[in-house]
Design a protein around this motif. Structure first.
Motif, short mmCIF file in Angstrom:
data_model
loop_
_atom_site.label_atom_id
_atom_site.label_comp_id
_atom_site.label_asym_id
_atom_site.label_seq_id
_atom_site.Cartn_x
_atom_site.Cartn_y
_atom_site.Cartn_z
N LEU A 121 0.83 -1.21 0.00
CA LEU A 121 0.00 0.00 0.00
C LEU A 121 0.86 1.25 0.00
CD1 LEU A 121 -3.01 -0.56 2.37
CD2 LEU A 121 -3.00 -0.25 -0.06
N TYR A 122 2.00 1.18 0.70
CA TYR A 122 2.93 2.31 0.72
C TYR A 122 3.42 2.59 -0.69
CZ TYR A 122 7.31 4.76 1.45
OH TYR A 122 8.33 5.65 1.36
N PHE A 124 1.96 1.86 -3.40
CA PHE A 124 0.82 2.35 -4.16
C PHE A 124 0.59 3.84 -3.88
CE2 PHE A 124 -3.57 2.03 -5.67
CZ PHE A 124 -3.29 1.42 -6.85
N GLY A 125 0.73 4.21 -2.61
CA GLY A 125 0.56 5.62 -2.26
C GLY A 125 1.61 6.49 -2.91
N ALA A 128 0.87 6.95 -6.46
CA ALA A 128 -0.23 7.89 -6.65
C ALA A 128 0.27 9.33 -6.58
CB ALA A 128 -1.31 7.66 -5.61
N LEU A 129 1.34 9.55 -5.81
CA LEU A 129 1.86 10.91 -5.68
C LEU A 129 2.75 11.31 -6.85
CD1 LEU A 129 2.82 10.90 -1.96
CD2 LEU A 129 0.86 11.96 -3.02
N VAL A 131 2.38 11.71 -9.83
CA VAL A 131 1.83 12.59 -10.85
C VAL A 131 1.99 14.07 -10.48
CG1 VAL A 131 -0.49 12.54 -9.91
CG2 VAL A 131 -0.17 12.91 -12.30
N TYR A 132 2.18 14.38 -9.19
CA TYR A 132 2.27 15.79 -8.79
C TYR A 132 3.46 16.49 -9.40
CZ TYR A 132 -1.57 15.50 -5.61
OH TYR A 132 -2.80 15.37 -5.11
N MET A 135 2.42 17.38 -12.86
CA MET A 135 1.35 18.38 -12.93
C MET A 135 1.83 19.75 -12.51
SD MET A 135 -2.19 16.75 -11.77
CE MET A 135 -3.23 17.93 -12.57
N VAL A 136 2.56 19.80 -11.38
CA VAL A 136 3.02 21.10 -10.88
C VAL A 136 3.98 21.74 -11.88
CG1 VAL A 136 4.44 22.11 -9.10
CG2 VAL A 136 2.64 20.56 -8.47
N LEU A 147 0.85 22.41 -20.16
CA LEU A 147 -0.36 22.17 -19.37
C LEU A 147 -1.11 20.96 -19.92
CD1 LEU A 147 -2.14 23.11 -17.11
CD2 LEU A 147 -3.41 24.47 -18.72
N ILE A 151 -2.00 17.58 -17.92
CA ILE A 151 -3.37 17.10 -17.76
C ILE A 151 -3.47 15.66 -18.25
CG2 ILE A 151 -5.72 17.46 -18.55
CD1 ILE A 151 -5.00 19.61 -16.72
N SER A 155 -4.64 12.40 -15.99
CA SER A 155 -5.78 11.52 -16.25
C SER A 155 -5.30 10.10 -16.55
CB SER A 155 -6.63 12.07 -17.39
OG SER A 155 -5.82 12.57 -18.40
N ILE A 158 -4.30 8.41 -13.14
CA ILE A 158 -5.46 8.06 -12.31
C ILE A 158 -6.19 6.86 -12.91
CG2 ILE A 158 -7.71 8.86 -11.58
CD1 ILE A 158 -6.62 11.45 -11.02
N GLU A 161 -4.14 3.65 -12.41
CA GLU A 161 -4.00 3.25 -11.02
C GLU A 161 -5.12 2.31 -10.60
OE1 GLU A 161 -3.81 6.50 -8.25
OE2 GLU A 161 -1.89 6.96 -9.16
N VAL B 56 -2.03 5.44 5.18
CA VAL B 56 -1.70 5.23 3.77
C VAL B 56 -2.94 5.40 2.90
CG1 VAL B 56 -0.85 3.58 2.12
CG2 VAL B 56 0.24 3.80 4.29
N ILE B 59 -3.60 8.94 2.22
CA ILE B 59 -2.74 9.50 1.17
C ILE B 59 -3.19 9.02 -0.20
CG2 ILE B 59 -0.41 9.46 0.24
CD1 ILE B 59 0.56 10.15 2.76
N ILE B 60 -3.49 7.72 -0.33
CA ILE B 60 -3.85 7.19 -1.65
C ILE B 60 -5.13 7.85 -2.14
CG2 ILE B 60 -4.58 5.14 -2.91
CD1 ILE B 60 -2.81 3.50 -1.16
N ALA B 63 -4.85 12.48 -1.19
CA ALA B 63 -3.75 13.16 -1.86
C ALA B 63 -3.53 12.60 -3.26
CB ALA B 63 -2.48 13.04 -1.03
N GLY B 64 -3.74 11.29 -3.42
CA GLY B 64 -3.38 10.66 -4.69
C GLY B 64 -4.45 10.76 -5.74
N LEU B 71 -6.85 19.64 -8.67
CA LEU B 71 -5.79 20.38 -9.36
C LEU B 71 -6.10 20.45 -10.84
CD1 LEU B 71 -3.30 21.56 -8.09
CD2 LEU B 71 -2.03 19.56 -8.74
N PHE B 72 -6.56 19.32 -11.36
CA PHE B 72 -6.95 19.16 -12.75
C PHE B 72 -7.96 20.23 -13.15
CE2 PHE B 72 -8.95 16.95 -16.19
CZ PHE B 72 -8.05 16.01 -16.62
N MET B 75 -6.59 23.91 -12.78
CA MET B 75 -5.65 24.29 -13.83
C MET B 75 -6.39 24.68 -15.10
SD MET B 75 -2.62 21.57 -13.53
CE MET B 75 -1.42 21.69 -12.25
#
Lengths: 359, 172
Positions: A121-122, A124-125, A128-129, A131-132, A135-136, A147, A151, A155, A158, A161, B56, B59-60, B63-64, B71-72, B75
């Protein structure tokens, strides 16, 4: 924690960190060599024997280029983008079991950064992050193409995932544990999950291609449509970080694939090797050497999957965007749910039958 | 002070600070990023409470997935900082009154609540681990769990229906 265990653990973590970086660095060299081989040309061969110093030369070039920030970009987020990409890429290797235990004067230390009961799960988390960073960075560039690339990346990540998580659930139903160390230990003795979960493996590897933004799913940086995608405005070491993060992600996902489906550090005949080594060299040295052989086997498997990534990259053309979304939502997710149902039925009905028949 | 307690204070200060920055920052993108930071610090609190699974999953899911969608959308809105309209004073006053009332209500409720004490000898520190949590959910709280999943399924079907293209609608 005891001092000896602390020292061994620290050394393990530092070595794992350094190895991740070195493997990612030499993946860039490997990628060009594989590309050269597939396209029937030489690949890099000027810097050092066989072009082995090429990654160092590239890094030198990246470091000494002008560090340019566009005038209308959001300055802090522009810098934060590649940093986040690099950070999330490096986080995931903390829970991967690189080998069984290391023995030193009565202490046994697992060759793993953190042994956690939520290991997968860690991972996976952290995925999931990932993508930031994209994106940023893509938004902060203040560029339409960046941009759009960002985007697309969001998508895509997500969507895939979901299928990735569903394909993992079948594995978790079989192992009844979320700890990566436990999942590897259960695959001891040729009992690899790939034999039980071929469909799950195919779904998982497809999704990991999409999560790493690799060909055939590299829509976020599709240069024929989007100039350069999310890193259009980036140059010098910031661009280097984005590209480097992709290679680290490749290594980490290869390592996860070999942990989940190919038995991690297990290899056929490892018990025989272990007994021979401990008989010849004593229970400490023999044990440690057997562990190191297991770790080498693990890295071999991971490197094979990195090679597989490159092989696919230079073989298959890119998907169109609607095809990508259709594949993710309409094919992979139903397949993954089907796989869960089959696995559940097999664990409930088939497994007792087979165990009864074998006994 | 023991390290856990000082870490708790540090984490709490960070949580409050980032939560405040969510509403104080002018740029909506910054707000979203501070909200993500807030989720991370909340996960830190969960870990301090020995609830790793919750940390966790927080977060998933938040945040995930959810914040990525936030944000999508933001933006795409393309808000320019210099073109931002100054909000009318009446909206500010209304917001202040509503927020203040909510704060007073919450504070009053907090004052009235009796926090049940627990027996440290019988307290099971492993209750937040995933095995125990799963057993608890599927044994003692099966009906609420199933009802929640049905609710989520209904919401999902509704979202699919809303997002579906109607016959004759243009493809773009």
């Amino acid at each position: 924690m005891e001092l000896t265990e602390f020292v061994i653990k620290t050394i393990t973590i530092v070595v794992v960190f350094a190895l991740t970086l070195v493997i990612a660095m030499y993946s860039t060299w490997g990628e060009r060599k594989v590309a050269g081989f597939i396209q029937d040309r030489m690949g890099p061969n000027r810097a050092g024997p066989g072009g082995l110093l090429q990654p160092l030369a590239d890094a030198g070039k990246m470091f000494f280029k002008e560090d340019f920030i566009p005038a209308l970009a959001n300055k802090w987020l522009f810098i934060a983008g590649p940093s986040l990409a690099m950070l999330t890429a490096l986080l995931a290797s903390a829970v991967i079991p690189f080998g069984s235990t290391f023995r030193w004067e009565g202490h046994e230390v697992v060759l793993q950064g953190v042994e956690s009961n939520i290991g997968i799960l860690y991972v996976f988390g952290v995925v999931a992050l990932g993508v930031y960073g994209i994106m940023v960075g893509g938004w902060a560039s203040n560029n339409k193409f960046s941009l759009l690339g960002a985007i697309r990346a969001a998508s895509q990540n997500i969507s895939y995932e979901v299928a990735m998580g569903l394909s993992l659930i079948a594995i978790l139903m079989m192992s009844s544990s979320l700890s990566l160390g436990e999942i590897v230990a259960q695959q001891h003795g040729g009992n690899w999950n790939i034999f039980y979960q071929p469909l799950g493996f195919i779904i998982f590897i497809t999704c990991s291609f999409a999560e790493c933004n690799r060909v055939p799913f590299d829509l976020p940086e599709c240069e024929t449509e989007l100039v350069g995608g999310y890193h259009t405005e980036y140059g010098s070491m910031k661009l280097g970080f984005y590209l480097f993060a992709e290679y680290i992600n490749m290594f980490v996902s290869s390592a996860i694939i070999s942990v989940l489906y190919f038995g991690g550090y297990n290899y056929p005949g490892m018990d025989w090797v272990y007994n021979q080594l401990t008989a010849a060299l004593g229970s400490q040295t023999g044990h440690n050497i057997a562990t190191l052989i297991g770790t080498a086997v693990f890295f071999g498997k991971a490197l094979f999957f990195i090679f597989f990534y490159m092989w696919v990259r230079w073989t298959i053309p890119r998907f169109r965007y609607d095809q990508l979304m259709n594949l993710g939502w309409k094919k992979l997710i139903p397949l993954a749910i089907f796989n869960i149902i089959i696995t559940g039925a097999a664990v409930l009905f088939l497994k007792p039958l087979i165990t009864a028949w074998l006994n | 002070m023991n390290p856990t307690l000082s870490f708790f204070y540090f984490l709490s200060a960070l949580t409050v600070l980032s939560a405040l920055m969510v509403i104080l920052s002018k740029n909506p993108i910054h707000s979203v990023l501070y909200l993500i930071l807030t989720f991370f610090t909340l996960s830190g609190h969960y870990i301090l409470l020995n609830a790793q699974f919750l940390a966790v999953v927080n977060i998933i899911v938040y945040a995930g997935a959810i914040m990525v969608l936030f944000l999508f959308v933001i933006m795409f809105l393309n808000i320019k900082q210099d073109q931002e309209e100054t909000k009318a004073n009446i909206a500010k006053i209304a917001g202040a009154i509503v927020g203040g009332t909510l704060f007073v209500i919450l504070f009053g409720a907090y004052r009235k609540t009796l926090i049940p004490s627990y027996n440290p000898n019988q307290f099971d520190s492993q209750i937040g681990m995933i095995e125990n949590l799963g057993k608890m959910l599927f044994r003692d709280y099966l009906l609420p769990f199933e009802l929640a999943s049905v609710l989520l399924l209904v919401a999902m079907v509704g979202a699919v229906m809303l997002g579906k293209r109607e016959i004759g609608e243009r493809h773009f």
